[in-house]
Scaffold this active site. Sequence first.
Site, short mmCIF file in Angstrom:
data_model
loop_
_atom_site.label_atom_id
_atom_site.label_comp_id
_atom_site.label_asym_id
_atom_site.label_seq_id
_atom_site.Cartn_x
_atom_site.Cartn_y
_atom_site.Cartn_z
CD GLU A 26 -2.83 1.08 2.39
OE1 GLU A 26 -2.77 -0.09 3.08
OE2 GLU A 26 -3.67 1.99 2.66
CG ASN A 71 -7.73 2.17 5.30
OD1 ASN A 71 -8.69 1.41 5.25
ND2 ASN A 71 -7.30 2.37 6.53
CG ASN A 171 -9.62 -1.27 1.59
OD1 ASN A 171 -9.10 -2.40 1.78
ND2 ASN A 171 -9.32 -0.57 2.56
CD GLU A 172 -10.26 -2.70 5.95
OE1 GLU A 172 -9.95 -1.64 6.58
OE2 GLU A 172 -9.51 -3.65 6.59
CE1 TYR A 243 -3.33 -6.55 9.06
CE2 TYR A 243 -5.41 -5.51 8.93
CZ TYR A 243 -4.30 -5.87 8.34
OH TYR A 243 -4.04 -5.16 6.96
CD GLU A 291 -5.92 -5.02 4.08
OE1 GLU A 291 -5.80 -4.53 5.41
OE2 GLU A 291 -6.44 -4.05 3.21
CD GLN A 352 0.29 -2.54 3.79
OE1 GLN A 352 1.13 -2.14 3.06
NE2 GLN A 352 -0.76 -2.20 4.19
#
Length: 503
Positions: A26, A71, A171-172, A243, A291, A352
């Site tokens: 990212e 993000n 994304n999200e 996460y 992710e 990442q």
Amino acid sequence: MKVSVVAHPQFVVADIDPRLYGSFIEHLGRAVYTGIHEPGHATADANGMRRDVIDLVKELDVPIVRYPGGNFVSAYNWEDGVGPKEERPVRLDLAWHTSESNEVGLHEFADWCVSANTEMMLAVNLGSRGLDEARNLLEYANHPGGSEWSDKRIANGRKEPFDVKLWCLGNEMDGPWQIGHKTADEYGRLAHETAKAMRAFDDKLELIVCGSSHSEMPTYPEWEATVLDHTYNEVDYISLHMYFDNQANNTPNYLAMNRKLDDYIMSVAGVIDYIKAKKRSSKQVYISFDEWNVWYHSKEQDKKILEGADGWPFAPPLLEDIYNFEDVLQVGLILNTFIRRSHVVRIACLAQLVNVIAPIMTAPNGPAWRQTIYYPFLFASRFGRGKALDLKVAGPTYRSDVAGDVSCLDVSAVHDKEGGAVSFFIVNRSDRVIEAEFDLAAFGRNLSIADHQVMMHADLKAVNSEANMMNVAPKKADTAVLADGRLSATFAPYSYQMVRIKV
Ligand code: AHR
């Protein structure tokens, strides 16, 4: 403690999609700038990309890399990152409160992917922008020529299309922190129409719609049901993120968390099946777990960096988790879960890849090194391709607060028929020694140990650093015994092992 494991070549979960070992870059912190890109670095190639980093990425054998966010993508104008560099604007990145020079964009990243022997997985901005931006980017990236956007690509120096197959629709989008956050209905409609337009260009694209940002989201799992209700027939995957943290410094709980991951995966698999049945569809949507990682070590430091920063810093050291030995076990457990659920999780991205919650760290003007978590990922990526086996494992469990009872020894196995090998990935997450016996008789009697790697450390909190790069690293072992189709091995408390059997 004793554990017995039975493996059989005919008890198969799925053919693993190699993209289970994908990763993510990212425009965040030092992932791009001083991560993969550092003109002037001793190892920089003609494009300013660090060859020492490329070598480590190649060693990991990462088949796909998601880009450019995260993000970040939700307020990103992809046009800013193409064309002559001196004309590219500096933008304020609203997601991470930093400045983006746009020195690296689509072309530079695509070239880097070729050097790193990987494929690009692109995300489109469905936050601040929408369908129109997505179709233009697709035309720019994938059309051979003879149209406005494809001709711009050619004018910018790239004759052949990039031919990007895998696309994330935002994304999200369930997250209130996301620029352009939407309700499930708003996003579902937009994702459907965007997918429809992208498919009108090329119906062979693989499209990924956003699922939940994590399983504690208040909208989970209704979000998945609503979004898939809108998009089921247009998309191929639904994306999940998760996460892991040990903020509470409770190792037994921390190492039980992959049980929660397993529940998350199987619940979303249930939602997929529900919508599939509701639509009377014969098509199967899968999960792209694009992710995942451990993320908590850097949170306090990040607050200080952003609070103390003067305005909008350029490539500050954000999300630079320094991983410890305990995280090796966690990453091993997560990968085992993906292997065991590879019939539903077809794609996954370690988030990442460089500097930002990453297996690879760099010092600006200095070396690159492997974090502790590099190794379990390396072993799974290199030896975890083939058929995931449905093992029968019997042995003791312990009770955790976060996920109930979990097995002390966590095992997954992959049969690589062409390579003539079965690889076992084994984590002893308990504080006790375990004696395990693996019944491999169904693979014949002509077996031998091709490789046996062990990771253990007296200090669960031990880390690697620029000054001590090999503090936590695997060692070759020769303690396992293979006789008459049975493998016997001892697993030290809190240890990771990879055993590869030639069959
Ligand atoms: O990987 C770091 C961030 O975590 C990503 O930008 C976002 O998608 C997630 O919340």
